[in-house]
Design a protein around this motif. Sequence first.
Motif: not given
Length: 281
Positions: A2-3, A263
């Motif tokens: 995930a960012e 995200s």
Amino acid sequence: MAENLQQVKKRIKTADSIAQITKAMEMIAASKIKKAQTAVEKNKPYADRVKFIVQKILAENTDLAAGSSFIGLNKNSKKKLVFVISSDKGLCGGLLANIYKQVYTNVTKDDYVVTIGKKAQNFCIKNGYNVKASFNMGSSFPKYESIFPMLKIMQNLYETKEISAVDVIYTNFKNRLVQEAVTKALAPIEKDEHFVNKGEHVFEPSSKDVLNSLIPYYFEAMFYNMLMNAYASEQAARMSAMSNANENAKEISASLTIVYNKSRQEKITNEILDLANGQIH
């Protein structure tokens, strides 16, 4: 993976702020363009009428070229004076780039240049053009009296035969969506071969006297019309550029919001999986 959610959230906030700023600038330009467009439309009949009378006198009298230094070509000099009209500020799309192209095409390093607008001044000085004087364009509608010192420079150079012609590079306002960078001759006043002589007029005391009296008003009307067109074009171009920037900022914000939600969902899913795996073991 995930960012980083904090970074994405910060980018969304930045895009939203840019959208607010560009929207405000679009509204300011929109309020100015209405006044500028009205002024251009109202001034055009006057400028056209002055031009018509001058051309009518020239059409009916072929021997008036010697009566004024502004009529007929001065062959003693190959230099010309070029007025370059731009904006003081940027953020107006391709307007400045189109003006610069006209300068590259129509101005030599030997010509005298008078710039109106800080952007034109910086460009001409940076590229080694012979800048004789500079004036600011300003952020408000140009006043009629502002053209007098500009035209005085033209008059002095022309009457001392230092130049053979005067050109003006500016952006012609056609409508709110179309503005065209052009180079137009201001002096000498030449007979228009396509002029259609309509109506009968009697000039008192004589055609020559009327022409000599009318010449200053001719240059004022023509030049001020160009200045108003340049100002109206600047506001229209900025309004369009800020509208596009606003839409782009909104699109970036929307796409980043999707990334943020994905995200965030991925992070939540991974945490649930970790919990589930822990319970299984």
